[in-house]
Design a protein around this motif. Structure first.
Motif, PDB file in Angstrom:
ATOM      1  N   SER A 186       0.751  -1.130   0.146  1.00 47.90           N
ATOM      2  CA  SER A 186      -0.020  -0.040  -0.022  1.00 47.90           C
ATOM      3  C   SER A 186       0.904   1.248   0.045  1.00 47.90           C
ATOM      4  O   SER A 186       0.688   2.196  -0.753  1.00 47.90           O
ATOM      5  CB  SER A 186      -0.818   0.011   1.243  1.00 47.90           C
ATOM      6  N   GLU A 243      -5.754   2.256   3.122  1.00 51.12           N
ATOM      7  CA  GLU A 243      -5.695   0.993   3.581  1.00 51.12           C
ATOM      8  C   GLU A 243      -4.903   0.724   4.639  1.00 51.12           C
ATOM      9  O   GLU A 243      -5.096  -0.483   5.656  1.00 51.12           O
ATOM     10  CB  GLU A 243      -5.166   0.194   2.564  1.00 51.12           C
ATOM     11  N   HIS A 271     -12.176   3.557   0.346  1.00 45.11           N
ATOM     12  CA  HIS A 271     -11.361   2.526  -0.047  1.00 45.11           C
ATOM     13  C   HIS A 271     -10.861   1.570   1.055  1.00 45.11           C
ATOM     14  O   HIS A 271     -10.476   0.435   0.912  1.00 45.11           O
ATOM     15  CB  HIS A 271     -10.136   3.132  -0.857  1.00 45.11           C
ATOM     16  N   SER A 272     -10.469   2.338   1.992  1.00 44.91           N
ATOM     17  CA  SER A 272      -9.995   1.530   3.475  1.00 44.91           C
ATOM     18  C   SER A 272     -10.988   0.669   3.628  1.00 44.91           C
ATOM     19  O   SER A 272     -10.865  -0.557   4.103  1.00 44.91           O
ATOM     20  CB  SER A 272      -9.811   2.642   4.473  1.00 44.91           C
ATOM     21  N   GLY A 282      -9.677  -2.480   1.385  1.00 42.72           N
ATOM     22  CA  GLY A 282      -8.876  -2.974   2.529  1.00 42.72           C
ATOM     23  C   GLY A 282      -9.545  -4.254   3.484  1.00 42.72           C
ATOM     24  O   GLY A 282      -8.884  -5.103   3.638  1.00 42.72           O
TER      25      GLY A 282
END
Length: 379
Positions: A125, A236, A286-287, A291
């Motif tokens: 990441s 992430e 996105h996390s 993730g």
């Protein structure tokens, strides 16, 4: 992991802009994106099965990186669609299998040193975040023509690092044959997992293939595109650390269902976004989408697959998460994006994510006690 995932930022996010700069249409970009997943559907299995069979990751990983470097040098010399299509097809044969092998090596390394896989994966990441931003500024200053030169430099550094790797201790394990693998693939648990993964992956790859094009349409420059990619990658990192510490206390299927639902929300917001700054804010999701899903899915596969098929199991996951989904989204996504428009494109991605949510949650609720969580497929 740092440089491998730095290459991902380039190939996935900036190659479409390079294709656009040399005059390719959205549909042609979709075809170039789709051919990689098509090639990887068998290249992942070939190289990962060879890794399991010959009990080495390092030598195969190094061979793949050499192939990538040679083909990037060739790609630098061509510009017509037919020639680019041919060379990039060969490039993807060596490109995609690197990721399941790198993850398998990371799992082995973590076990050898008593560390968590997610802690090692964090460096991927970091690499993606760093190179997404740095490449955006370099291309913004020097032009999109620098895309392949950057790719060649990254390939050289990754190859040099790969020479310092050490294979894990891979003792010969009984049952390493194609018949046992085929029997394993008929498992209802695996088929259900891969079916749900494919639905979610279709939505994820649709966004991935046309995210930079979307930002470009909304008026974002290369620098802002780099920031958008960096925000996603950096987001992430805290999730990876949290899952490393607490993730084992939560069952996999509810976590996968949660991530799928958040993917649906993310793509709904992308459909409604009309400003690149809004897209930057949406990227923070996105996390809790990628993730959470990625780390949990790797933990699920690692637990469910027998040791002798560990690399092959990761390759199968990659085929559904990247290859089959990328093929479908690339082949039809470009046409859909071009003719139906961005809002409909992302609404469809949101609906696919909700379908995956229903599948994962339904499997968790309907499974018999002990059927999924108490024992792996390998018995």
């Amino acid at each position: 992991m740092f440089t491998i995932f730095g290459s991902t930022a380039l190939v996935i996010s900036y190659f479409p802009l390079y294709y656009k700069s040399i005059g390719f249409s959205s549909a042609q970009i979709g075809y170039l994106y789709a051919i990689g997943p098509l090639i990887s559907m068998f290249s992942n299995m070939i190289w990962s099965y060879a890794s399991d069979k010959y009990r080495t990751i390092k030598r195969i990983l190094t061979l793949l990186l050499i192939g990538q470097l040679v083909l990037l040098l060739l790609l630098w010399q061509v510009s017509g669609f037919a020639l680019v299509f041919t060379v990039i097809s060969l490039f993807y044969f060596f490109y995609y299998p690197v990721y399941p092998l790198a993850d398998t090596m990371a799992i082995q390394t973590a076990q050898r040193y008593g560390r968590s896989f997610t802690v090692i994966r964090v460096f991927g990441s970091l690499g993606y975040a760093f190179f997404a931003l740095a490449i955006g500024y370099v291309i913004g200053a020097q032009g999109v023509s620098w895309t392949l030169a950057i790719g060649i430099a990254l390939s050289v550094f990754t190859l040099l690092f790969s020479l310092q790797l050490k294979d894990g201790v891979m003792n010969k394990v009984e049952g390493m044959n194609a018949a046992n693998l085929l029997r394993l693939l008929r498992s209802r648990e695996l088929l259900w997992f891969f079916g749900c993964t494919l639905c979610l992956a279709l939505a994820h790859r649709m966004n991935e293939a046309f995210f930079t094009v979307t930002l470009s349409q909304l008026g974002a420059g290369e620098g802002l595109i780099g920031w958008a990619l960096m925000i996603a990658a950096v987001s992430e990192i805290p999730i990876f650390f949290l899952l490393s510490k607490y993730g084992d206390n939560i069952k996999e299927l509810p976590l996968l269902a949660f991530a799928s639902l958040m993917f649906g929300l993310r793509f709904l917001l992308m459909a409604l976004a009309a400003d690149p700054i809004v897209v930057l804010a949406v990227q923070c999701l996105h996390s809790i989408t990628f993730g959470v899903f990625y780390v949990t899915a790797v933990r699920y596969i690692t637990r469910m697959m027998p040791l002798q098929f560990r690399a092959t199991g990761m390759a199968l996951f990659t085929i559904f998460w990247s290859s089959a989904s990328g093929l479908i989204s690339g082949a039809f996504g470009g046409i859909l994006f071009e003719h139906a428009g961005r809002p409909f494109f992302y609404m469809l991605a949101a609906m696919l994510s909700v379908l995956a949510f229903a599948g994962f949650l339904g499997r968790h609720l309907l499974a018999k006690p002990g059927q999924v969580y108490d024992e792996g497929i390998g018995g």
